[in-house]
Design a protein around this motif. Structure first.
Motif, PDB file in Angstrom:
ATOM      1  N   ILE A 195       0.681  -1.314  -0.062  1.00 33.98           N
ATOM      2  CA  ILE A 195       0.073  -0.064  -0.001  1.00 33.98           C
ATOM      3  C   ILE A 195       0.952   1.347  -0.021  1.00 33.98           C
ATOM      4  N   ASN A 196       2.062   1.114   0.418  1.00 35.69           N
ATOM      5  CA  ASN A 196       2.986   2.367   0.513  1.00 35.69           C
ATOM      6  C   ASN A 196       3.154   2.563  -0.899  1.00 35.69           C
ATOM      7  N   LEU A 197       3.878   1.603  -1.845  1.00 35.65           N
ATOM      8  CA  LEU A 197       4.002   1.966  -3.141  1.00 35.65           C
ATOM      9  C   LEU A 197       2.736   2.400  -3.745  1.00 35.65           C
ATOM     10  N   GLN A 198       1.772   1.731  -3.648  1.00 34.39           N
ATOM     11  CA  GLN A 198       0.403   2.021  -4.633  1.00 34.39           C
ATOM     12  C   GLN A 198       0.131   3.497  -4.267  1.00 34.39           C
ATOM     13  N   SER A 199       0.538   4.120  -3.069  1.00 37.90           N
ATOM     14  CA  SER A 199      -0.020   5.534  -2.663  1.00 37.90           C
ATOM     15  C   SER A 199       1.242   6.473  -2.555  1.00 37.90           C
ATOM     16  N   ASN A 200       2.009   6.272  -3.317  1.00 35.01           N
ATOM     17  CA  ASN A 200       3.348   7.264  -3.391  1.00 35.01           C
ATOM     18  C   ASN A 200       4.009   7.403  -2.180  1.00 35.01           C
ATOM     19  N   LEU A 201       4.046   6.271  -1.413  1.00 39.54           N
ATOM     20  CA  LEU A 201       4.980   6.188  -0.254  1.00 39.54           C
ATOM     21  C   LEU A 201       4.033   6.945   0.897  1.00 39.54           C
ATOM     22  N   ASN A 202       2.911   7.109   0.822  1.00 34.59           N
ATOM     23  CA  ASN A 202       2.103   7.913   1.946  1.00 34.59           C
ATOM     24  C   ASN A 202       1.397   6.921   2.927  1.00 34.59           C
ATOM     25  N   ALA A 203       1.403   5.738   2.561  1.00 32.34           N
ATOM     26  CA  ALA A 203       0.422   5.072   3.537  1.00 32.34           C
ATOM     27  C   ALA A 203       0.968   4.255   4.503  1.00 32.34           C
ATOM     28  N   CYS A 204       2.286   3.731   4.381  1.00 32.43           N
ATOM     29  CA  CYS A 204       2.937   2.913   5.386  1.00 32.43           C
ATOM     30  C   CYS A 204       4.292   2.906   5.532  1.00 32.43           C
ATOM     31  N   GLY A 205       4.930   2.085   6.140  1.00 33.98           N
ATOM     32  CA  GLY A 205       6.212   2.310   6.523  1.00 33.98           C
ATOM     33  C   GLY A 205       6.831   1.374   7.463  1.00 33.98           C
ATOM     34  N   ASN A 206       5.896   0.654   7.800  1.00 33.38           N
ATOM     35  CA  ASN A 206       6.408  -0.329   9.002  1.00 33.38           C
ATOM     36  C   ASN A 206       7.493  -1.042   9.008  1.00 33.38           C
ATOM     37  N   CYS A 207       7.757  -1.444   7.708  1.00 31.22           N
ATOM     38  CA  CYS A 207       8.794  -2.477   7.269  1.00 31.22           C
ATOM     39  C   CYS A 207      10.429  -1.561   7.482  1.00 31.22           C
ATOM     40  N   ILE A 208      10.128  -0.444   7.205  1.00 28.90           N
ATOM     41  CA  ILE A 208      11.400   0.390   7.374  1.00 28.90           C
ATOM     42  C   ILE A 208      11.689   0.328   8.736  1.00 28.90           C
ATOM     43  N   GLN A 209      10.693   0.720   9.600  1.00 28.83           N
ATOM     44  CA  GLN A 209      10.863   0.744  10.977  1.00 28.83           C
ATOM     45  C   GLN A 209      11.439  -0.419  11.584  1.00 28.83           C
ATOM     46  N   ALA A 210      10.968  -1.652  11.028  1.00 27.50           N
ATOM     47  CA  ALA A 210      11.109  -2.905  11.878  1.00 27.50           C
ATOM     48  C   ALA A 210      12.479  -3.364  11.498  1.00 27.50           C
ATOM     49  N   CYS A 211      13.119  -3.033  10.164  1.00 27.20           N
ATOM     50  CA  CYS A 211      14.302  -3.593   9.581  1.00 27.20           C
ATOM     51  C   CYS A 211      15.623  -3.189  10.353  1.00 27.20           C
ATOM     52  N   LYS A 212      16.307  -3.814  11.009  1.00 27.50           N
ATOM     53  CA  LYS A 212      17.621  -3.477  11.820  1.00 27.50           C
ATOM     54  C   LYS A 212      18.679  -3.351  10.811  1.00 27.50           C
ATOM     55  N   GLU A 213      18.584  -3.641   9.588  1.00 22.97           N
ATOM     56  CA  GLU A 213      19.755  -3.807   8.617  1.00 22.97           C
ATOM     57  C   GLU A 213      19.544  -2.639   7.807  1.00 22.97           C
ATOM     58  N   ASP A 214      18.348  -1.777   7.929  1.00 23.20           N
ATOM     59  CA  ASP A 214      18.388  -0.392   6.957  1.00 23.20           C
ATOM     60  C   ASP A 214      18.329  -1.071   5.625  1.00 23.20           C
ATOM     61  N   ALA A 215      17.583  -2.250   5.269  1.00 26.33           N
ATOM     62  CA  ALA A 215      17.731  -2.732   3.801  1.00 26.33           C
ATOM     63  C   ALA A 215      16.651  -2.210   3.012  1.00 26.33           C
ATOM     64  N   ILE A 216      15.629  -1.704   3.529  1.00 25.08           N
ATOM     65  CA  ILE A 216      14.455  -1.221   2.705  1.00 25.08           C
ATOM     66  C   ILE A 216      14.812  -0.111   1.848  1.00 25.08           C
ATOM     67  N   ASN A 217      14.312   0.064   0.478  1.00 21.62           N
ATOM     68  CA  ASN A 217      14.494   1.035  -0.281  1.00 21.62           C
ATOM     69  C   ASN A 217      13.538   1.415  -1.294  1.00 21.62           C
ATOM     70  N   PHE A 218      12.315   2.083  -0.812  1.00 17.77           N
ATOM     71  CA  PHE A 218      11.493   2.497  -1.684  1.00 17.77           C
ATOM     72  C   PHE A 218      11.641   3.179  -2.955  1.00 17.77           C
ATOM     73  N   GLU A 219      13.066   3.688  -2.865  1.00 23.67           N
ATOM     74  CA  GLU A 219      13.396   4.376  -4.219  1.00 23.67           C
ATOM     75  C   GLU A 219      13.752   3.702  -5.444  1.00 23.67           C
TER      76      GLU A 219
END
Lengths: 134, 303, 808
Positions: C297-321
């Motif tokens: 839902i984050n990607l479908q809403s131009n990164l406005n909707a969620c971001g839980n995974c970024i918060q949870a990831c200890k390795e800073d591996a998420i990259n929505f760009e």
């Protein structure tokens, strides 16, 4: 009693005759049985549709004495499901015609009871006569 | 619009209510079904042997009448032929396909009927349900003044409407056309896996027991699924599933009869048409009590 | 012996150990040949193909300065290479030797008429001499080839091929469209007949791939475009964005726990779900997470909707760009291993897959069994289970006539496993034929029977639902007892067949790969080239070529890599010089030829046509399209064919009928040889001329042949579906139609021109066709010379009409 089958030239001739009249290549049938499973009349039959095909394949002309070919309602359920693309309704028709064209009618319309004759719609009588008389 | 229409013999007598309701319903939809002049019996069944050309003469002759209708101005440039009876539909359409695929056969038939004009091969045989589908079920919905709410109906097709594949008007295993129509009329559609199982057809003159056994299976399946009524499109199916309930009852005394309608009768009721148009008197199993119960008709049919 | 002339031809007539000399008067033929123009010497020998025979030629070439050779002996398809090698040894081009087929196509079929056979042998020899006179001393050509391979598809076939090639020192690009390699084999529970755990045997192979330094693994990547040809394939691929950094992610699963979205798990065939951020499966390679872009839902809403995974990831591996990446590279060969899709059972409505919850596909059952074995059962299967065989196979009603080969065995396996885990289960397999043909298969089938699995011979007609319970009812005839079984089952498994995977279509189009009649990709030769394709440098491996089990797939993968290695190891590959070429001085750049080539091998630049020799297959279809006669074909040039035809028609006696037969190399020529080998007799009034394809014979050549004396022309070619040249059948039909029209205009019966497509086993068919045509020409009588002369008059206008005028 288990039957014994002795193959003679007559078998081949019978098969050829049925194939010619029906226009179907009966040796293509691989006896899968889907036709029998689809036939609405099979509970009343003495041999199953696939058995009928088998007997024709082996040229056993006794198949023409079966009740099954007269019970066929030409509903084409077998036709739309046969995985080999065969049309069994044509084979049954060919077998019926082989009897009817010898002027051996399957039913005698005159013997139908009166109340039936009153009830039956024309469509039933005409189609019945087309299929059961020569 | 005016469309050539082929009634077939039974629709003029034992199944008159089928024709009456269809004509009335068609009129409501703006279609005038113009009966084929000098039509003859289609032969009921399509001859299944390869060498039997004579039995195709009768059906083709009817197709020539359609050509004549166009030439005489009875219809304007419409080479469709609408049928109601499924059996007539199947036979006419199959004979048509037969001669269109075999020009030699067509020539022989044309030569044989030397008193008639040649069949040119332009006629398209369609069933009334196809015509309705063309018009669109939305239009049906618009014409419904008396929705069949609360009526649980299992549509029945039999064989001639669906098979073989080149003739069928819908998928032979999962047809939906009647269901769509009945939904548009506001009814609740019950699916019956035996909707496409043959009613026994002409076996009814040879052995009524066989047919009544088959009819029993078909009707019980529908009832088990919750159906209160059946619709169909063929006078032979009607006889086997409706009139033969007499034989079913003899064999199964606890069998509760279930009314069977021509689909056009229900359309007429749904369109709020006059009772003359849908003639329930020819139905063997009287559907009046069911229709009264659902408030679809008034007592004594005064509406 | 002749005096010095520009061409010096040596003729050798073979006895063939009696095979020829018992029918044909070899001495007479030898003498006749010696009298022909440009023939310097004419000898005979008992066995020309032997060492002695070959040495004879080599010596004579040196001693007598021969520059062209004719060997009248057996079929060129039999010993042609022998004599080509001999010429090379003698320092001549291998393409200046011509064979006259006086064994399979003369002595053998005409064993019953030695006199006529001898006469025909002379004609064949004269025609061969005429053809070789104008032969070009072409060099064997080669193109360089490197050591880079593209393997498309990362299932077991692609994995095996990549490992073989990587280990052999070749550079491999393994492109897989899913986020992990492994394919369908990763989804299986156990494998038949050993009941090895599929994941257990596959995992080590999968792990070997990234550790092989020669393999570039590109997962979640799709082929966008491939251009070029063998030795020079330019590949363009798109790597899809994962939105997870592959270097940082450790697949710990923290992100999955906080993701709010739930989507069907494709690996589990939709039986369970997973979050939008997920690992493909637990032994995936690469073992990293990725985000399903459409579900997130984050990607479908131009990164406005969620971001839980970024918060949870200890390795800073998420990259929505993350963005798609375009990758381009060059390879020399390609192996297509894109696998299969199972048949969609929704197409078979009678089995109720869409309607009933307890009707499953075999692949779903595999996952259910795996999950149950892991201790996470996802479904209660009940006690009575029925397997329906041949779903979507051996069935004309759904357009899949072929047998899917593996279903009998996998059903037996699934039944066995189900019996293992609960012996009280009552299991039935409904089959038409039980195919247990492989190693250990019959024994496995017997073991299943020992366990109590019941095999019922009948094809299930329909599956019904029950109104009073959740079970389903199967209706089937037991053909062995002729009973109709109509009974309730708790679960029904559909043994679905394998079909070509949908994603293969794009690859097949890009590479111009042919399909077999069953819809799978077609191998170059069903017996001798099971992994080659009709495109040079492209090979097939695995189920993309046809349904097969794992051992056969692995074997094919090995075969494909071996074929690729064999090709690339030579450093260069030979180009068959049967390619089109342009007489540049005659070409005016009209571009009519471009359309005529189904392989896009013709282009025009600077008003002159150019042939891409690597793409050209040498069918000759383009030649008929040129109004200027600018197009030609090496080894079968216009001049050569003309001379051959002329010489084949000379010496006709009064009232004699002569029919020219243009036999294509692949099918008809081969068939004619078979007919001769089988000693089937046919008319001597036919002379066979070998062509690479029937489409080589242009309308002009046909009409010229009639003009020069042919009473009938027969063109033989392959059936459309077996032809190695796309569209050759169509081209021939068009050419034949044009010529027939012209014949009719001049009052000549068009039936004199016949075109028949042969299968190489139609021996009697060949004989009958030959005899029929000659009989027809005899009955109809000879064509008056006046009419013959008119045929070629104004031929360009007749064939090309306005185009020719416009371009004059």
């Amino acid at each position: 009693m288990i039957k014994k089958l002795k193959i003679s030239n007559k078998n081949q001739e019978f098969l050829a005759k049925v194939e010619e009249l029906s226009g179907e290549i009966i040796t293509k049938c691989d006896q899968c049985g889907i036709c029998s499973g689809s036939c609405p009349m099979v509970p009343e039959m003495d041999i199953t549709p696939s058995q009928m095909m088998r007997m024709v394949q082996l040229g056993e002309s006794e198949v023409m004495e079966s009740k099954a070919m007269w019970l066929c309602a030409s509903c084409f359920a077998c036709t739309v499901r046969c995985p080999r693309g065969l049309d069994l309704s044509r084979v049954a028709e060919a077998l019926r015609q082989m009897k009817l064209r010898k002027a051996i009618d399957h039913i005698d319309i005159k013997k139908l009871p009166e109340d039936e004759m009153e009830r039956l719609p024309q469509i039933a009588l005409i189609s019945g006569m087309r299929k059961f008389t020569g | 619009m005016k469309v050539p229409y082929y009634p077939g013999c039974t629709l003029k007598t034992k199944a008159k209510n089928f024709e009456t309701s269809a004509l009335a319903v068609a009129k409501k939809l703006g279609i005038e079904l113009i009966e084929l002049p000098r039509w003859n019996c289609c032969g009921t069944v399509y001859s299944l042997t390869d060498d039997d050309l004579i039995h195709h003469v009768a059906p083709i002759r009817n197709l020539i009448r359609v050509q004549e209708m166009n030439k005489n101005g009875l219809v304007e440039n419409d080479h469709r032929l609408v049928t109601l009876c499924s059996m007539c539909f199947n036979t006419l359409k199959r004979s048509n396909i037969r001669v269109l695929e075999n020009s030699d056969d067509l020539k022989k038939i044309n030569d044989f009927m030397y008193l008639e004009e040649d069949y040119e091969g332009n006629v398209e045989v369609i069933h009334f349900l196809e015509l309705i589908k063309d018009i669109g079920f939305e239009k049906i919905r618009e014409n419904v003044t008396n929705p069949l709410e609360g009526l649980k109906i299992a549509p029945y097709y039999g064989c001639m409407l669906l098979r073989p594949k080149e003739v069928g008007i819908d998928d032979p295993e999962e047809p939906v056309i009647q269901a769509e129509l009945l939904s548009a009329l506001g009814a609740e559609v019950i699916d019956n896996p035996y909707k496409k199982v043959c009613c026994g057809s002409y076996q009814t003159i040879q052995d009524k027991q066989v047919v009544s056994n088959l009819a029993y299976d078909i009707l019980m399946r529908a009832k088990d699924a919750g159906a209160e009524a059946i619709t169909l499109s063929c006078p032979l199916c009607m006889f086997n599933l409706d009139s033969r309930q007499k034989e079913i009852k003899e064999e199964h005394p606890y069998f509760n009869e279930i009314p069977v309608f021509y689909f056009t009768q229900l359309m007429a009721i749904g369109f709020g048409l006059n009772e003359d148009s849908y003639g329930l008197d020819l139905n063997y199993v009287n559907p009046e009590s069911l229709l009264l119960e659902k408030n679809l008709i008034r007592r004594n049919n005064a509406k | 012996m002749k005096k010095d002339s520009r061409v010096r031809i040596g003729v050798y007539v073979c006895h063939c150990g009696g095979n020829i000399s018992e029918v044909v008067d070899v001495e007479e033929v030898r003498e006749f040949a010696g009298l022909q123009q440009d023939v310097v010497l004419s000898k005979d020998n008992t066995h020309m193909c032997s060492d002695i025979g070959q040495q004879l030629i080599i010596n004579d070439i040196e001693e007598h300065k021969l520059d062209k050779v004719v060997v009248a002996a057996c079929s060129p398809q039999f010993q042609g290479e022998t004599f080509m090698d001999a010429l090379e040894k003698a320092g001549l081009s291998p393409y200046v030797v011509q064979m006259a087929n006086i064994r399979e196509q003369c002595a053998w079929p005409h064993y019953d008429n030695p006199e006529l056979a001898t006469g025909k042998a002379k004609i064949l020899l004269r025609a061969a001499i005429a053809k070789v006179r104008f032969s070009e001393p072409l060099e064997k050509q080669t193109m360089p080839i490197g050591k880079r391979v593209l393997v498309i598809g990362g299932g077991i076939a692609g994995i095996q091929a990549s490992l073989d090639l990587g280990d052999a020192g070749f550079e491999v690009y393994l492109v897989e469209k899913e986020p992990s390699i492994g394919g369908h084999m990763a989804q299986l529970s156990r494998t038949f007949p050993t009941e090895d755990c599929s994941a257990c045997i596959l995992s080590p192979k999968m792990a070997d791939v990234p550790s092989n330094k020669n393999i570039n693994l590109l997962t979640y990547t799709e082929i966008n475009n491939i251009e070029g040809y063998i030795g020079n394939f330019k590949v363009n691929a798109i790597k899809k964005p994962r939105y997870v950094d592959m270097d940082k992610c450790v697949a710990c699963g923290d992100c999955e726990e906080v993701c709010p979205v739930c989507i069907p798990d494709e690996f589990e065939e939709g039986l369970t779900t997973h979050p939008a951020i997920y690992t493909p499966f637990d032994f995936a390679v690469p073992h990293r997470n990725l985000i399903d872009a459409e579900a997130c839902i984050n990607l479908q809403s131009n990164l406005n909707a969620c971001g839980n995974c970024i918060q949870a990831c200890k390795e800073d591996a998420i990259n929505f760009e993350d963005e798609p990446e375009e990758i381009e590279f060059l390879v020399d060969t390609i192996i297509v291993a894109t696998g299969f899709d199972i048949f969609d059972p929704s197409e078979k409505k009678v089995y109720g897959y869409d309607k009933f919850e307890n009707v499953l596909t075999a692949l779903e059952m595999e996952r259910i069994i795996v999950k149950a074995a892991e201790g996470n059962p996802i479904r209660d299967l009940g006690k009575r289970i029925g397997f329906i065989q041949c779903v979507g196979s051996r069935d004309e009603q759904v357009g899949r006539e072929y047998c899917s080969r593996v279903c009998c065995m996998y059903a037996t396996k699934l039944a066995s496993l189900l019996k293992h885990s609960d012996s009280k289960r009552d299991i039935y397999i409904f089959y038409t034929d039980l195919r247990a043909f492989g190693k250990g298969f019959e024994e496995y089938y017997k073991r299943a029977q020992n366990m109590g699995v019941k095999f019922v011979r009948g094809r299930v007609a329909e599956v019904f639902g029950n109104s009073n319970n959740k079970k389903v009812t199967l209706k089937v005839e037991d053909t062995l007892t002729r009973q109709i079984i109509e009974s309730e089952f708790d679960t029904v498994v559909l043994s679905v067949g394998l079909g070509l995977s949908k994603s293969t279509d794009k690859i097949a189009e890009l590479l111009r790969l042919a399909k077999s009649e069953d819809g799978f990709l077609k191998e170059a030769h069903p017996k001798f080239k099971p992994v080659d394709t009709n495109v040079a440098g492209v090979f097939l491996a695995g189920t993309v070529q046809g349904p097969k089990d794992i051992p056969d797939t692995v074997a094919q993968a090995g075969a494909a890599s071996s074929r690729a290695i064999r090709l690339m190891n030579q450093g260069e590959y030979p180009i068959e010089p049967i390619v089109a070429f342009v007489h540049e001085e005659q070409c005016d750049g009209c571009e009519l030829c471009i359309e005529s080539c189904p392989l896009d091998a013709i282009s025009v630049s600077a008003e002159v046509a150019e042939i891409n020799e690597a793409l050209c297959l040498g069918c000759g279809s383009c030649i008929a399209s040129c109004p200027r006669d600018a197009l030609d074909l090496h080894l079968y040039t216009n001049k050569q064919l003309l001379e051959e035809i002329k010489n084949a028609l000379e010496g006709k006696k009064e009232g004699e009928s002569r029919v020219l037969v243009f036999a294509d190399d692949t099918c008809t020529y081969r068939l004619a040889d078979s007919v001769g080998t089988a000693k089937l007799s046919y008319t001597t009034d036919s002379i066979i001329i070998r062509v690479p394809s029937g489409s080589r014979i242009t309308p002009k050549l046909m009409l010229t042949a009639f003009e020069l004396g042919a009473d009938g022309i027969f063109i033989g070619d392959c059936e459309d579906r077996t032809s190695p040249f796309p569209h050759s059948g169509q081209v021939i039909r068009e050419n034949v139609a044009k010529v027939r029209e012209i014949l009719e205009e001049e009052g000549i019966k068009p039936e004199r021109l016949k075109f028949v497509q042969f299968v190489t086993i139609m021996l009697k068919g060949f004989v009958n066709n030959m005899n029929e045509l000659v009989d027809f020409t005899k009955k109809t009588g000879p064509i008056p010379q006046k009419k013959r002369g008119k045929l070629v008059k104004g031929i360009n206008k007749k064939l090309f009409g306005e185009v020719y005028d416009k371009k004059t």
